[in-house]
Design a protein around this motif. Structure first.
Motif, short mmCIF file in Angstrom:
data_model
loop_
_atom_site.label_atom_id
_atom_site.label_comp_id
_atom_site.label_asym_id
_atom_site.label_seq_id
_atom_site.Cartn_x
_atom_site.Cartn_y
_atom_site.Cartn_z
N CYS A 1 -7.94 -0.17 -10.19
CA CYS A 1 -8.37 -1.39 -9.77
C CYS A 1 -9.23 -2.27 -10.67
N CYS B 1 0.78 -1.27 -0.15
CA CYS B 1 0.05 -0.15 -0.11
C CYS B 1 0.72 1.24 0.06
N PHE C 1 -13.56 -5.23 -6.80
CA PHE C 1 -12.08 -5.70 -6.71
C PHE C 1 -12.00 -6.79 -5.44
N LEU C 2 -12.65 -6.42 -4.36
CA LEU C 2 -12.69 -7.36 -3.16
C LEU C 2 -13.58 -8.70 -3.40
N CYS D 1 -14.13 -0.58 -5.50
CA CYS D 1 -13.41 -1.42 -4.50
C CYS D 1 -14.13 -2.71 -4.17
N VAL E 1 -6.34 3.16 -2.24
CA VAL E 1 -7.17 4.03 -2.57
C VAL E 1 -7.82 4.91 -1.36
N VAL F 1 -5.85 -2.23 -2.94
CA VAL F 1 -7.11 -1.60 -2.92
C VAL F 1 -7.06 -0.57 -1.63
N THR G 1 -6.75 9.89 -6.57
CA THR G 1 -7.84 8.88 -5.88
C THR G 1 -8.54 8.26 -7.07
N VAL H 1 -16.20 5.05 -6.17
CA VAL H 1 -15.08 4.47 -5.55
C VAL H 1 -15.46 3.13 -4.84
N ALA I 1 -8.43 4.13 -7.84
CA ALA I 1 -9.44 3.64 -7.90
C ALA I 1 -9.95 3.01 -9.18
#
Length: 427
Positions: free
Chosen positions: A190, A82, A374-375, A371, A344, A341, A183, A367, A187
């Motif tokens: 991703c 990160c 992505f998860l 995210c 972000v 992730v 940002t 956003v 985002a």
């Protein structure tokens, strides 16, 4: 005089005493039998079963310690991934205020890939018991490209295209940073995870997963909402187009690498990235020169170049690529993806502090949707089966106390009552 039964009993006792005094061991079957009898008579005396229990306990403690160590490494890896990804993004944004040359920065950062194989070889010397010379290690890693090793044909057909995709991915990402805030760029990038799934499903015929299709839809919806949040201005539309194109190039790189070259070991991956960096320095160096003389990416003298910023961006990107490519040796791949992730919200906090972004409801929802998608893509392929098994275990634990309280007469009715809910959940 004793009778015959007394003589036999005395003889058996004498043999037993002689065997004990002479140190003979009894047969294993008798030992187990006597242990079981002793446990039944004495209420559970120590024997073979406690020893087995202690062995199992030691194994469980050892496995748990390994998992805890791996999880702790994973937490450190998440923070490092990160920090390196968010730091390189923020530092690149600052660099463009003094050095507006995205392709030159891309060329400079990609050249640092030449350090991959030397660093890997140093680690090989420190860790491997069989130390090889650099030439021997190089030849062994070159087998990754085929039986003939790294030939000119292999280079131009299997290495050069990936080098171009690498440069395009980084160049388009840096171009997007010139247009929109960090940002939105982090985002939107991703979304490459969703693009990887779609390309793998189409090209590699990977398994179809409904949850990943939903995640891809979330990614596309987030892109549209992000564009709507800025009011469809040409400046923001160009920035969003650049970052989406960068995510697409990244996804194409990963899918083609898996299709053409397959999976690579650590030494093979280090050699491949080193060749990409060397080819970038040898074959692409003329492009920044042309851009300089045509004033497309013009800068003053060499003294005016912010070398500290350039080296910082290149170093952070190099550290990020090391963590992403070789971090799976010490932790779980999912934790490495979480670091991406999590960059972000880190970029959002920095942009909010520097007043470079205005969070309206549409941007915030976009956003969060990206995210979330992505998860969802990080879920394993058998996540539904794992969830069903976990649900079954929890349900069985709930049923056990109820069966004990209800008694033997009502256990059949209780089990019948539990079946319809499980079958409905499964289907």
């Amino acid at each position: 005089y004793p009778d015959n039964s007394s003589k036999s009993l005395l003889w058996s006792h004498s043999l037993l005493l002689f065997s004990l005094c002479s140190g003979e061991e009894r047969p294993r079957e008798n030992v187990v039998g006597s242990t079981a009898d002793g446990q039944a008579a004495n209420g559970g005396a120590p024997g073979a079963e406690p020893a087995t229990g202690r062995w199992r306990l030691r194994c469980c403690i050892k496995v748990t310690a390994v998992q805890v160590r791996k999880a702790l490494w994973g937490i450190a890896m998440v923070m490092c991934v990160c920090s390196s990804w968010a730091g390189s993004t923020q530092l690149a944004k600052l660099t463009f205020k003094q050095f507006d040359a995205p392709f030159t920065l891309t060329w400079f950062a990609t050249t640092w890939n030449c350090l991959f194989f030397p660093l890997y070889y140093i680690g090989h010397l420190c860790k491997s018991p069989e130390r090889q010379t650099p030439r021997q290690r190089f030849r062994e890693c070159c087998r990754f490209f085929g039986d003939d090793g790294l030939t000119a044909k292999v280079f131009f057909t299997k290495v050069a295209p990936f080098g171009l995709l690498w440069i395009l991915t980084n160049y388009l990402y840096l171009q997007a940073l010139r247009k929109i805030n960090t940002t939105d760029v982090s985002a939107l990038f991703c979304c490459n995870k969703a693009f990887v799934f779609l390309l793998s499903w189409i090209v590699l015929r990977d398994r179809f997963m409904g949850v990943r299709i939903v995640a891809a839809i979330f990614a596309i919806a987030g892109i549209v909402m992000m564009t709507y949040a800025d009011g469809f201005h040409s400046h923001s539309v160009m920035g969003i187009t650049f970052v989406v194109a960068s995510a697409s190039m990244s996804a194409l790189y990963k899918v083609l690498f898996k299709m053409v070259l397959g999976s690579a070991k650590f030494g093979e991956a280090a050699l491949f990235l080193t060749i990409v960096g060397g080819a970038n320095f040898v074959f692409i160096s003329f492009v920044p020169v042309i851009l300089y003389f045509t004033h497309v990416e013009y800068f003053g003298s060499l003294e005016d170049i912010p070398w500290l910023y350039l080296c910082g961006v290149a170093g952070l990107l190099f550290a990020f690529n090391i963590l992403v490519n070789f971090g799976i040796a010490i932790t779980y791949p999912t934790l490495i993806s979480l670091g991406i992730v999590l960059s972000v919200p880190v970029n959002a906090m920095v942009d909010l502090y520097t007043c470079e972004i205005h969070f309206n409801a549409v941007r915030l929802i976009a956003v969060l949707i990206i995210c979330l998608g992505f998860l969802m893509l990080l879920l394993p392929e058998d996540w539904d089966q794992c969830f069903i098994q976990l649900h079954a275990k929890l349900q069985s634990k709930r049923e056990e106390p109820a069966e004990e309280e209800a008694g033997p007469g009502s256990s059949l009715n209780w089990s019948r009552r539990a079946r319809p809910s499980m079958s409905t959940f499964t289907h």
